[in-house]
Scaffold this motif. Structure first.
Motif, short mmCIF file in Angstrom:
data_model
loop_
_atom_site.label_atom_id
_atom_site.label_comp_id
_atom_site.label_asym_id
_atom_site.label_seq_id
_atom_site.Cartn_x
_atom_site.Cartn_y
_atom_site.Cartn_z
N GLY A 111 29.77 44.90 36.45
CA GLY A 111 30.31 44.79 35.10
C GLY A 111 31.57 43.96 35.00
O GLY A 111 32.05 43.71 33.88
N THR A 112 32.11 43.53 36.13
CA THR A 112 33.30 42.68 36.14
C THR A 112 32.99 41.23 36.49
O THR A 112 33.89 40.40 36.54
CB THR A 112 34.32 43.23 37.14
N ASP A 113 31.71 40.93 36.74
CA ASP A 113 31.33 39.59 37.22
C ASP A 113 31.25 38.57 36.10
O ASP A 113 30.61 38.81 35.06
CB ASP A 113 29.98 39.64 37.93
N THR A 114 31.88 37.43 36.32
CA THR A 114 31.64 36.25 35.49
C THR A 114 30.46 35.50 36.09
O THR A 114 30.36 35.33 37.31
CB THR A 114 32.88 35.34 35.44
N LEU A 115 29.55 35.05 35.24
CA LEU A 115 28.33 34.40 35.67
C LEU A 115 28.40 32.90 35.40
O LEU A 115 28.90 32.47 34.36
CB LEU A 115 27.13 35.00 34.93
N VAL A 116 27.90 32.12 36.34
CA VAL A 116 27.86 30.67 36.20
C VAL A 116 26.40 30.24 36.11
O VAL A 116 25.57 30.64 36.94
CB VAL A 116 28.54 29.98 37.40
N PHE A 117 26.09 29.44 35.10
CA PHE A 117 24.73 28.91 34.92
C PHE A 117 24.76 27.39 34.83
O PHE A 117 25.67 26.82 34.20
CB PHE A 117 24.09 29.44 33.63
N VAL A 118 23.76 26.76 35.41
CA VAL A 118 23.43 25.36 35.10
C VAL A 118 22.08 25.39 34.42
O VAL A 118 21.12 25.97 34.95
CB VAL A 118 23.40 24.49 36.37
N ILE A 119 21.99 24.78 33.25
CA ILE A 119 20.81 24.87 32.39
C ILE A 119 20.32 23.47 32.03
O ILE A 119 21.09 22.65 31.52
CB ILE A 119 21.13 25.65 31.09
N ASP A 120 19.05 23.19 32.29
CA ASP A 120 18.42 21.95 31.85
C ASP A 120 17.55 22.26 30.63
O ASP A 120 16.56 22.99 30.73
CB ASP A 120 17.54 21.36 32.96
N VAL A 121 17.92 21.72 29.49
CA VAL A 121 17.21 21.98 28.23
C VAL A 121 16.03 21.01 28.14
O VAL A 121 16.20 19.82 27.90
CB VAL A 121 18.15 21.82 27.02
N LEU A 122 14.83 21.53 28.31
CA LEU A 122 13.62 20.71 28.39
C LEU A 122 12.98 20.43 27.03
O LEU A 122 12.55 19.31 26.75
CB LEU A 122 12.59 21.38 29.30
N GLU A 123 12.88 21.47 26.21
CA GLU A 123 12.24 21.34 24.89
C GLU A 123 12.82 22.38 23.95
O GLU A 123 13.41 23.37 24.40
CB GLU A 123 10.72 21.58 24.98
N SER A 124 12.61 22.16 22.66
CA SER A 124 12.97 23.19 21.68
C SER A 124 11.88 23.27 20.63
O SER A 124 11.14 22.30 20.39
CB SER A 124 14.31 22.88 21.01
N PHE A 125 11.77 24.44 20.01
CA PHE A 125 10.74 24.71 19.01
C PHE A 125 11.34 25.54 17.89
O PHE A 125 12.20 26.38 18.11
CB PHE A 125 9.57 25.48 19.63
N ASN A 126 10.83 25.29 16.68
CA ASN A 126 11.21 26.15 15.55
C ASN A 126 9.96 26.44 14.73
O ASN A 126 8.84 26.09 15.13
CB ASN A 126 12.32 25.52 14.71
N SER A 127 10.14 27.07 13.59
CA SER A 127 8.99 27.54 12.81
C SER A 127 8.16 26.41 12.22
O SER A 127 7.07 26.64 11.72
CB SER A 127 9.47 28.46 11.68
N LYS A 128 8.66 25.17 12.29
CA LYS A 128 7.89 24.04 11.78
C LYS A 128 7.25 23.21 12.90
O LYS A 128 6.75 22.11 12.67
CB LYS A 128 8.79 23.14 10.91
N SER A 129 7.28 23.75 14.11
CA SER A 129 6.72 23.03 15.25
C SER A 129 5.20 23.09 15.24
O SER A 129 4.60 24.10 14.87
CB SER A 129 7.24 23.61 16.56
N SER A 130 4.59 21.99 15.65
CA SER A 130 3.15 21.91 15.88
C SER A 130 2.92 21.23 17.22
O SER A 130 3.82 20.58 17.76
CB SER A 130 2.44 21.09 14.79
#
Length: 331
Positions: free
Chosen positions: A168-187
């Motif tokens: 509960g005291t840990d700070t977390l480090v992330f590296v994130i590669d954003v590949l795609e995104s989608f929303n309610s108008k996606s086809s």
């Protein structure tokens, strides 16, 4: 069974059940969560400190990240390592991303998607992902690599995550590669495939609007049908995956819609194995189909609701069901 992401272990994705559906032509299924707005103010976002990425520095490569030095920020630290040029992410979007997560003090990697070769698909919404991700990724562009340091308040809180070895005291480090995104108008945007005139005709529009389905005035097939309308080029869906999709369900007799997401302002996310327990034919029809495809699935009664349809709706005893599904992503 493949190992699931620890990032979401405490927050399972919502499932569309198709179990209690009535004549709901606009509200197809639950998406990942649809939480109310948080009463807490958003975090202050700073640009560091953040540990260095020492190897795997290109987008899409599994990174190696140095151990944090000194004390981490009490705020949410966010840095764009590689700026993408794709669509800008907004809250409530679904994101497909590869990531690595480790603990600031020890440098211990507690989870990564690169080794699984299965990117995460998650909604940037309260209750669907840790808040550090939600706030850090909103406003970033598809194609970006983002490094973040998440203090406990914006991660797993004071309880931590015992499964991942996070205190509960840990700070977390992330590296994130954003590949795609989608929303309610996606086809999907697959290649049109010739349609069988004996089956329902499905529209091939790719504007996020509901595809028109014309059911022939003939007897339905007796066996399960699963056919491409638009064929994508992604990997094939397997039975142990969760898919993100647009879909609609109709009854063959009269062509009345009983459920859909198209035009409803939301997407559906469900496990194929879980769907096997609800509408077996839908699960079977999706298995083996390529991500990025629109699929027509005709489900005979014995693989649908049979003699136990949902009450008060268009589905009756012995109804043959017609589904069109846009398979946006799979995890």
């Amino acid at each position: 069974m493949r190992r699931r992401s620890l990032l979401l272990a405490a927050v399972p994705a919502g499932l569309v059940t198709l179990a209690g559906c009535g004549d709901d032509s606009s509200g197809g299924g639950k998406s990942g969560a649809s939480p109310s707005a948080s009463s807490a103010p958003p975090p202050k976002i700073v640009d560091g400190p953040l540990p260095a990425v020492t190897a795997g520095k290109e987008f899409g490569e599994k990174p190696t990240v140095a151990k944090g030095t000194g004390d981490p920020s009490k705020n949410l630290a966010v840095r764009t390592l590689i700026a993408g040029t794709g669509r800008t992410l907004v809250e409530n979007d679904f994101v497909r991303a590869d990531y690595l997560g480790q603990i600031w003090d020890t440098g211990k990697v507690f989870d990564n998607s690169y080794d699984r070769k299965r990117p995460l698909v998650i909604q940037l919404a309260q209750g669907s992902v840790i808040d550090g991700w939600r706030y850090a990724l909103t406003g970033k562009k598809v194609g970006s690599r983002v490094e973040i340091a998440v203090p406990p308040k914006w991660g797993y809180g004071t309880s931590g995550n015992a499964q991942a070895g996070i205190k509960g005291t840990d700070t977390l480090v992330f590296v994130i590669d954003v590949l795609e995104s989608f929303n309610s108008k996606s086809s999907v945007h697959g290649k049109p495939v010739a349609q069988d005139p004996a089956l329902p005709k499905v529209g091939t529009n790719t504007d996020g609007e509901v595809p028109k389905v014309t059911v022939p005035k003939t007897d339905p097939p007796k066996k399960l049908v699963s056919a491409y309308v638009l064929e994508g080029d992604g990997p094939k869906v397997t039975a142990d995956q969760t898919i993100l999709c647009q879909f609609q369900g109709l009854v063959w007799d009269g062509g009345k819609t009983f459920q859909r997401t198209y035009g409803s302002g939301r997407l559906s996310q469900f496990g194929v194995q879980q769907m096997e327990q609800v509408v077996k034919g839908l699960a079977q029809g999706l298995t083996g189909k390529k991500v990025g495809s629109r699929v027509l699935i005709v489900v005979p009664p014995d693989l649908g609701y049979g003699d136990n349809p949902p009450s008060g709706g268009a589905v009756k005893k012995g109804s043959t069901l017609v589904f069109t599904v846009d398979i946006l992503a799979a995890m």
